[in-house]
Design a protein around this motif. Structure first.
Motif, PDB file in Angstrom:
ATOM      1  N   LEU A  90       0.991  -1.357   0.096  1.00 27.21           N
ATOM      2  CA  LEU A  90      -0.010  -0.068  -0.078  1.00 27.21           C
ATOM      3  C   LEU A  90       0.698   1.309  -0.113  1.00 27.21           C
ATOM      4  CD1 LEU A  90      -2.673   1.287   0.315  1.00 27.21           C
ATOM      5  CD2 LEU A  90      -2.610   1.061   2.846  1.00 27.21           C
ATOM      6  N   TYR A  91       1.875   1.244   0.974  1.00 25.49           N
ATOM      7  CA  TYR A  91       2.813   2.287   0.957  1.00 25.49           C
ATOM      8  C   TYR A  91       3.613   2.508  -0.242  1.00 25.49           C
ATOM      9  CZ  TYR A  91       1.008   2.926   5.839  1.00 25.49           C
ATOM     10  OH  TYR A  91       0.068   3.232   6.637  1.00 25.49           O
ATOM     11  N   LEU A  92       4.066   1.531  -0.812  1.00 27.06           N
ATOM     12  CA  LEU A  92       4.777   1.726  -2.088  1.00 27.06           C
ATOM     13  C   LEU A  92       3.950   2.208  -3.263  1.00 27.06           C
ATOM     14  CD1 LEU A  92       7.555   1.235  -3.250  1.00 27.06           C
ATOM     15  CD2 LEU A  92       6.723  -0.999  -3.905  1.00 27.06           C
ATOM     16  N   SER A  93       2.721   1.828  -3.227  1.00 26.18           N
ATOM     17  CA  SER A  93       1.823   2.337  -4.302  1.00 26.18           C
ATOM     18  C   SER A  93       1.515   3.612  -3.865  1.00 26.18           C
ATOM     19  CB  SER A  93       0.238   1.506  -4.227  1.00 26.18           C
ATOM     20  OG  SER A  93      -0.376   1.977  -5.322  1.00 26.18           O
ATOM     21  N   TRP A  99       8.817   9.759   1.710  1.00 28.04           N
ATOM     22  CA  TRP A  99       8.517   9.313   3.242  1.00 28.04           C
ATOM     23  C   TRP A  99       7.627   8.029   3.044  1.00 28.04           C
ATOM     24  CZ3 TRP A  99       4.112   8.452   5.887  1.00 28.04           C
ATOM     25  CH2 TRP A  99       4.203   8.476   7.285  1.00 28.04           C
ATOM     26  N   LEU A 100       6.747   7.952   2.091  1.00 28.89           N
ATOM     27  CA  LEU A 100       5.852   6.712   1.899  1.00 28.89           C
ATOM     28  C   LEU A 100       6.668   5.467   1.561  1.00 28.89           C
ATOM     29  CD1 LEU A 100       2.934   8.415   0.219  1.00 28.89           C
ATOM     30  CD2 LEU A 100       2.998   7.271   2.467  1.00 28.89           C
ATOM     31  N   ARG A 101       8.022   5.615   0.872  1.00 33.88           N
ATOM     32  CA  ARG A 101       8.732   4.583   0.516  1.00 33.88           C
ATOM     33  C   ARG A 101       9.483   4.147   1.562  1.00 33.88           C
ATOM     34  NH1 ARG A 101      11.672   2.641  -4.469  1.00 33.88           N
ATOM     35  NH2 ARG A 101      10.159   3.812  -5.462  1.00 33.88           N
ATOM     36  N   VAL A 102       9.753   4.995   2.585  1.00 33.54           N
ATOM     37  CA  VAL A 102      10.276   4.528   4.104  1.00 33.54           C
ATOM     38  C   VAL A 102       9.489   3.834   4.722  1.00 33.54           C
ATOM     39  CG1 VAL A 102      11.371   5.559   6.061  1.00 33.54           C
ATOM     40  CG2 VAL A 102      12.204   6.479   3.978  1.00 33.54           C
ATOM     41  N   GLN A 103       8.349   4.313   4.662  1.00 26.48           N
ATOM     42  CA  GLN A 103       6.981   3.433   5.348  1.00 26.48           C
ATOM     43  C   GLN A 103       6.924   1.999   4.612  1.00 26.48           C
ATOM     44  OE1 GLN A 103       5.688   5.085   7.824  1.00 26.48           O
ATOM     45  NE2 GLN A 103       4.350   3.747   8.644  1.00 26.48           N
ATOM     46  N   TYR A 104       7.138   1.971   3.619  1.00 28.41           N
ATOM     47  CA  TYR A 104       7.058   0.718   2.828  1.00 28.41           C
ATOM     48  C   TYR A 104       8.365  -0.152   3.351  1.00 28.41           C
ATOM     49  CZ  TYR A 104       9.151  -2.663  -0.683  1.00 28.41           C
ATOM     50  OH  TYR A 104       9.805  -3.534  -1.223  1.00 28.41           O
ATOM     51  N   GLU A 128       7.351  -1.321   6.938  1.00 31.31           N
ATOM     52  CA  GLU A 128       6.442  -2.286   6.987  1.00 31.31           C
ATOM     53  C   GLU A 128       6.897  -3.792   6.383  1.00 31.31           C
ATOM     54  OE1 GLU A 128       3.594  -1.704   8.478  1.00 31.31           O
ATOM     55  OE2 GLU A 128       3.927   0.420   8.423  1.00 31.31           O
ATOM     56  N   MET A 129       7.789  -3.956   5.634  1.00 37.42           N
ATOM     57  CA  MET A 129       8.428  -4.870   5.030  1.00 37.42           C
ATOM     58  C   MET A 129       9.491  -5.486   6.386  1.00 37.42           C
ATOM     59  SD  MET A 129       7.535  -5.977   2.128  1.00 37.42           S
ATOM     60  CE  MET A 129       8.679  -7.209   2.148  1.00 37.42           C
ATOM     61  N   ALA A 130      10.016  -4.655   6.944  1.00 39.32           N
ATOM     62  CA  ALA A 130      10.870  -4.979   8.344  1.00 39.32           C
ATOM     63  C   ALA A 130       9.940  -5.656   9.324  1.00 39.32           C
ATOM     64  CB  ALA A 130      11.593  -3.933   8.519  1.00 39.32           C
ATOM     65  N   HIS A 131       8.865  -4.975   9.510  1.00 40.53           N
ATOM     66  CA  HIS A 131       8.027  -5.785  10.449  1.00 40.53           C
ATOM     67  C   HIS A 131       7.455  -7.167  10.180  1.00 40.53           C
ATOM     68  CE1 HIS A 131       6.418  -1.295  11.536  1.00 40.53           C
ATOM     69  NE2 HIS A 131       7.829  -1.465  11.931  1.00 40.53           N
ATOM     70  N   ARG A 152      13.282  11.956   5.480  1.00 36.56           N
ATOM     71  CA  ARG A 152      13.195  10.829   6.025  1.00 36.56           C
ATOM     72  C   ARG A 152      14.132   9.518   5.743  1.00 36.56           C
ATOM     73  NH1 ARG A 152       7.813   7.218   6.870  1.00 36.56           N
ATOM     74  NH2 ARG A 152       8.602   6.178   8.936  1.00 36.56           N
ATOM     75  N   VAL A 153      15.002   8.889   6.420  1.00 38.60           N
ATOM     76  CA  VAL A 153      15.508   7.692   5.891  1.00 38.60           C
ATOM     77  C   VAL A 153      15.154   6.441   6.817  1.00 38.60           C
ATOM     78  CG1 VAL A 153      17.583   9.180   5.302  1.00 38.60           C
ATOM     79  CG2 VAL A 153      17.385   8.235   7.710  1.00 38.60           C
ATOM     80  N   PHE A 154      15.155   5.243   6.206  1.00 36.61           N
ATOM     81  CA  PHE A 154      14.879   3.950   6.576  1.00 36.61           C
ATOM     82  C   PHE A 154      16.087   3.584   7.715  1.00 36.61           C
ATOM     83  CE2 PHE A 154      15.299  -0.478   6.637  1.00 36.61           C
ATOM     84  CZ  PHE A 154      13.806  -0.985   7.222  1.00 36.61           C
ATOM     85  N   VAL A 155      15.606   3.274   9.129  1.00 34.14           N
ATOM     86  CA  VAL A 155      16.347   2.854  10.115  1.00 34.14           C
ATOM     87  C   VAL A 155      15.889   1.566  10.427  1.00 34.14           C
ATOM     88  CG1 VAL A 155      17.507   2.998  12.394  1.00 34.14           C
ATOM     89  CG2 VAL A 155      17.019   5.124  10.861  1.00 34.14           C
ATOM     90  N   PRO A 156      16.562   0.294  10.076  1.00 36.13           N
ATOM     91  CA  PRO A 156      15.885  -1.192  10.330  1.00 36.13           C
ATOM     92  C   PRO A 156      15.822  -1.291  11.926  1.00 36.13           C
ATOM     93  CG  PRO A 156      17.967  -1.076   8.915  1.00 36.13           C
ATOM     94  CD  PRO A 156      17.792   0.138   9.260  1.00 36.13           C
ATOM     95  N   PRO A 157      14.807  -1.652  12.427  1.00 36.74           N
ATOM     96  CA  PRO A 157      14.574  -2.049  13.622  1.00 36.74           C
ATOM     97  C   PRO A 157      15.426  -3.336  13.974  1.00 36.74           C
ATOM     98  CG  PRO A 157      12.627  -2.805  12.570  1.00 36.74           C
ATOM     99  CD  PRO A 157      13.516  -2.191  11.406  1.00 36.74           C
ATOM    100  N   SER A 158      16.365  -3.244  15.030  1.00 40.03           N
ATOM    101  CA  SER A 158      17.183  -4.286  15.523  1.00 40.03           C
ATOM    102  C   SER A 158      16.261  -5.321  16.343  1.00 40.03           C
ATOM    103  CB  SER A 158      18.389  -3.788  16.271  1.00 40.03           C
ATOM    104  OG  SER A 158      18.133  -3.180  17.392  1.00 40.03           O
TER     105      SER A 158
END
Length: 175
Positions: free
Chosen positions: A23-26, A42-47, A50-53, A161-167
């Motif tokens: 959804l966020y990638l779209s 911002w939405l791509r980072v959200q994507y 969600e993939m990381a989740h 905004r940048v993606f920070v993977p959850p550890s």
């Protein structure tokens, strides 16, 4: 060993997280085509989040000896309207996901799965942040509207905004 009920609930959440990512990638592609590439970022980072989740849930399920069963993910829409409509949909979706996480946590309580309860606490906290982020953007859009030069400033702000993977350590310490 994880219970079948908990395993099935986590598999269902993995599917939901993958839908959220799509959804966020779209939405990202839609916004970039509309000329607001910062919003698209911002939405791509959200994507990516969600993939990381989804991967966190998948890895957790494997660690507990559960069987991962990936399900088909429904295609998201491709048109989203104005920026206010985009972020209204973001907030509505995050509220929906909050409900799903709460249901998943409820299964962990019912199953007396204390490890899952601890693991899922990170997701509960994450949803508070997700809803707050969408609300903040909607609040700004309520002030500036959907058109005009102020959108360019907001677009520039969202481009940072940048993606920070959850550890895994962060998920285990509610960080």
């Amino acid at each position: 060993m994880i219970s079948v009920k908990m395993q099935d609930a986590i598999n269902k959440q993995i599917q939901a997280e993958m839908y959220s990512a799509n959804l966020y990638l779209s939405m990202s592609a839609y916004c970039e085509l509309k000329g607001v590439k910062g919003v698209g970022n911002w939405l791509r980072v959200q994507y990516q989040e969600e993939m990381a989740h989804a991967l966190l849930l998948l890895d957790y399920l494997k660690e507990r000896g559960g069987k991962v069963q990936l399900a088909q993910v429904e295609a998201p829409p491709a048109d989203f309207g104005t920026l206010t409509e985009v972020f209204t949909k973001v907030l509505e979706h995050e509220r929906h996901v909050t409900g799903l996480i709460n249901q998943l946590y409820e299964v962990a309580i019912q199953e007396k799965d204390f490890a899952a309860q601890i693991f899922l606490q990170w997701f509960v906290n994450e949803q508070v942040e997700e809803e707050a982020n969408a609300t903040e953007i909607l609040d700004k859009l309520a002030i500036i509207g959907d058109r005009g030069v102020d959108i360019l400033y907001m677009d520039k702000e969202l481009s940072t905004r940048v993606f920070v993977p959850p550890s895994i350590a962060a998920t285990n310490s509610n960080g």
